[in-house]
Design a protein around this motif. Structure first.
Motif, PDB file in Angstrom:
ATOM      1  N   LEU A 274     -20.338  57.341 -39.428  1.00 32.17           N
ATOM      2  CA  LEU A 274     -21.564  56.885 -40.055  1.00 32.17           C
ATOM      3  C   LEU A 274     -22.259  55.962 -39.075  1.00 32.17           C
ATOM      4  CD1 LEU A 274     -22.099  55.796 -43.691  1.00 32.17           C
ATOM      5  CD2 LEU A 274     -22.977  54.391 -41.863  1.00 32.17           C
ATOM      6  N   SER A 275     -23.438  56.371 -38.649  1.00 28.10           N
ATOM      7  CA  SER A 275     -24.164  55.645 -37.621  1.00 28.10           C
ATOM      8  C   SER A 275     -24.872  54.427 -38.193  1.00 28.10           C
ATOM      9  CB  SER A 275     -25.199  56.574 -36.985  1.00 28.10           C
ATOM     10  OG  SER A 275     -26.068  55.846 -36.156  1.00 28.10           O
ATOM     11  N   ASN A 276     -24.855  53.331 -37.458  1.00 26.05           N
ATOM     12  CA  ASN A 276     -25.575  52.149 -37.941  1.00 26.05           C
ATOM     13  C   ASN A 276     -27.044  52.166 -37.542  1.00 26.05           C
ATOM     14  OD1 ASN A 276     -25.729  51.304 -35.291  1.00 26.05           O
ATOM     15  ND2 ASN A 276     -24.775  49.330 -35.634  1.00 26.05           N
ATOM     16  N   SER A 277     -27.451  53.165 -36.771  1.00 28.11           N
ATOM     17  CA  SER A 277     -28.853  53.211 -36.355  1.00 28.11           C
ATOM     18  C   SER A 277     -29.757  53.668 -37.487  1.00 28.11           C
ATOM     19  CB  SER A 277     -29.020  54.147 -35.165  1.00 28.11           C
ATOM     20  OG  SER A 277     -28.749  55.483 -35.533  1.00 28.11           O
ATOM     21  N   ASP A 278     -29.292  54.682 -38.244  1.00 27.64           N
ATOM     22  CA  ASP A 278     -30.126  55.215 -39.315  1.00 27.64           C
ATOM     23  C   ASP A 278     -29.326  55.619 -40.543  1.00 27.64           C
ATOM     24  OD1 ASP A 278     -30.588  58.555 -37.819  1.00 27.64           O
ATOM     25  OD2 ASP A 278     -28.804  57.422 -38.372  1.00 27.64           O
ATOM     26  N   GLY A 279     -28.037  55.319 -40.541  1.00 26.40           N
ATOM     27  CA  GLY A 279     -27.205  55.659 -41.678  1.00 26.40           C
ATOM     28  C   GLY A 279     -26.803  57.108 -41.753  1.00 26.40           C
ATOM     29  N   SER A 280     -27.118  57.881 -40.723  1.00 24.60           N
ATOM     30  CA  SER A 280     -26.759  59.295 -40.742  1.00 24.60           C
ATOM     31  C   SER A 280     -25.252  59.455 -40.558  1.00 24.60           C
ATOM     32  CB  SER A 280     -27.506  60.061 -39.659  1.00 24.60           C
ATOM     33  OG  SER A 280     -27.159  59.565 -38.383  1.00 24.60           O
ATOM     34  N   THR A 281     -24.727  60.574 -41.055  1.00 24.97           N
ATOM     35  CA  THR A 281     -23.297  60.840 -40.943  1.00 24.97           C
ATOM     36  C   THR A 281     -23.045  62.115 -40.146  1.00 24.97           C
ATOM     37  OG1 THR A 281     -23.256  62.045 -43.039  1.00 24.97           O
ATOM     38  CG2 THR A 281     -22.801  59.686 -43.116  1.00 24.97           C
ATOM     39  N   THR A 282     -21.936  62.130 -39.495  1.00 23.30           N
ATOM     40  CA  THR A 282     -21.475  63.291 -38.743  1.00 23.30           C
ATOM     41  C   THR A 282     -20.036  63.551 -39.154  1.00 23.30           C
ATOM     42  OG1 THR A 282     -22.880  62.615 -36.891  1.00 23.30           O
ATOM     43  CG2 THR A 282     -21.204  64.279 -36.442  1.00 23.30           C
ATOM     44  N   THR A 283     -19.729  64.817 -39.435  1.00 26.13           N
ATOM     45  CA  THR A 283     -18.395  65.160 -39.921  1.00 26.13           C
ATOM     46  C   THR A 283     -17.798  66.265 -39.054  1.00 26.13           C
ATOM     47  OG1 THR A 283     -19.156  64.644 -42.162  1.00 26.13           O
ATOM     48  CG2 THR A 283     -17.067  65.802 -41.969  1.00 26.13           C
ATOM     49  N   ALA A 284     -16.510  66.158 -38.787  1.00 30.82           N
ATOM     50  CA  ALA A 284     -15.834  67.166 -37.976  1.00 30.82           C
ATOM     51  C   ALA A 284     -15.934  68.541 -38.636  1.00 30.82           C
ATOM     52  CB  ALA A 284     -14.372  66.780 -37.788  1.00 30.82           C
ATOM     53  N   ASP A 285     -16.095  69.557 -37.821  1.00 32.79           N
ATOM     54  CA  ASP A 285     -16.246  70.915 -38.334  1.00 32.79           C
ATOM     55  C   ASP A 285     -15.076  71.320 -39.224  1.00 32.79           C
ATOM     56  OD1 ASP A 285     -17.829  72.336 -35.356  1.00 32.79           O
ATOM     57  OD2 ASP A 285     -18.649  71.232 -37.059  1.00 32.79           O
ATOM     58  N   SER A 286     -13.897  70.824 -38.905  1.00 25.34           N
ATOM     59  CA  SER A 286     -12.703  71.239 -39.642  1.00 25.34           C
ATOM     60  C   SER A 286     -12.710  70.783 -41.092  1.00 25.34           C
ATOM     61  CB  SER A 286     -11.454  70.706 -38.940  1.00 25.34           C
ATOM     62  OG  SER A 286     -11.488  69.292 -38.860  1.00 25.34           O
ATOM     63  N   VAL A 287     -13.519  69.778 -41.417  1.00 25.69           N
ATOM     64  CA  VAL A 287     -13.514  69.250 -42.781  1.00 25.69           C
ATOM     65  C   VAL A 287     -14.904  69.126 -43.382  1.00 25.69           C
ATOM     66  CG1 VAL A 287     -11.370  67.988 -42.364  1.00 25.69           C
ATOM     67  CG2 VAL A 287     -13.567  66.839 -42.013  1.00 25.69           C
ATOM     68  N   LYS A 288     -15.941  69.528 -42.670  1.00 23.97           N
ATOM     69  CA  LYS A 288     -17.298  69.189 -43.097  1.00 23.97           C
ATOM     70  C   LYS A 288     -17.687  69.798 -44.432  1.00 23.97           C
ATOM     71  CE  LYS A 288     -19.663  72.794 -40.418  1.00 23.97           C
ATOM     72  NZ  LYS A 288     -20.692  73.024 -39.362  1.00 23.97           N
ATOM     73  N   ASP A 289     -17.048  70.870 -44.822  1.00 23.53           N
ATOM     74  CA  ASP A 289     -17.373  71.474 -46.122  1.00 23.53           C
ATOM     75  C   ASP A 289     -16.629  70.816 -47.265  1.00 23.53           C
ATOM     76  OD1 ASP A 289     -17.457  74.761 -44.611  1.00 23.53           O
ATOM     77  OD2 ASP A 289     -19.061  73.289 -44.906  1.00 23.53           O
ATOM     78  N   ARG A 290     -15.724  69.899 -46.937  1.00 22.51           N
ATOM     79  CA  ARG A 290     -14.871  69.299 -47.971  1.00 22.51           C
ATOM     80  C   ARG A 290     -14.925  67.773 -48.005  1.00 22.51           C
ATOM     81  NH1 ARG A 290      -9.666  69.845 -47.198  1.00 22.51           N
ATOM     82  NH2 ARG A 290      -9.776  70.231 -44.943  1.00 22.51           N
ATOM     83  N   PHE A 291     -15.307  67.165 -46.893  1.00 23.77           N
ATOM     84  CA  PHE A 291     -15.299  65.712 -46.795  1.00 23.77           C
ATOM     85  C   PHE A 291     -16.731  65.191 -46.681  1.00 23.77           C
ATOM     86  CE2 PHE A 291     -10.834  65.029 -44.709  1.00 23.77           C
ATOM     87  CZ  PHE A 291     -10.263  65.812 -45.684  1.00 23.77           C
TER      88      PHE A 291
END
Length: 124
Positions: free
Chosen positions: A50-67
């Motif tokens: 979770l980036s502090n610049s704009d609050g955007s999130t990035t999730t690993a491909d292995s879990v992005k559909d579930r986490f």
């Protein structure tokens, strides 16, 4: 700054858990927060950021559909909502923080601050 991770436990396959990372001793908004996990006998891997610049999130491909990652600024807490859990998700989950502004930077450096980890066990 201190980080306190919690919310782990034993869950059956297909179940859900929500992990929490409470940030103290500093302002949540000053830090990019990430979740990592380390399974027995395996290397630590990145899960989400979770980036502090704009609050955007990035999730690993292995879990992005579930986490999914979210924050509660009022409680200085970052959550990791995990669903459809599988035995391969069994690991100690850690939250980490760094003052870098972007996840692309956060994920290529070793974050300065780490929580103590919370164990997630997925088993029937």
């Amino acid at each position: 700054v201190q980080l306190q991770a919690s919310g782990g436990g034993l869950v059956q396959p297909g179940g859900s858990l929500r992990l929490s990372c409470v940030v103290s001793g500093g302002s949540l908004g000053d830090y990019t927060i990430g979740w990592f996990r380390q399974a027995p006998g395996k290397e630590r891997e990145w899960v989400s950021c979770l980036s502090n610049s704009d609050g955007s999130t990035t999730t690993a491909d292995s879990v992005k559909d579930r986490f999914a990652t979210s924050k509660d600024s009022a409680k200085s807490t970052v959550h990791l909502q995990m669903s459809s859990l599988q035995p391969d998700d069994t690991a100690v989950y850690y939250c980490a923080a760094d003052r870098v502004r972007y996840c692309i930077t956060f994920l290529t450096t070793n974050p300065d601050y780490w929580g103590q980890g919370t164990l997630v066990t997925v088993s029937s």
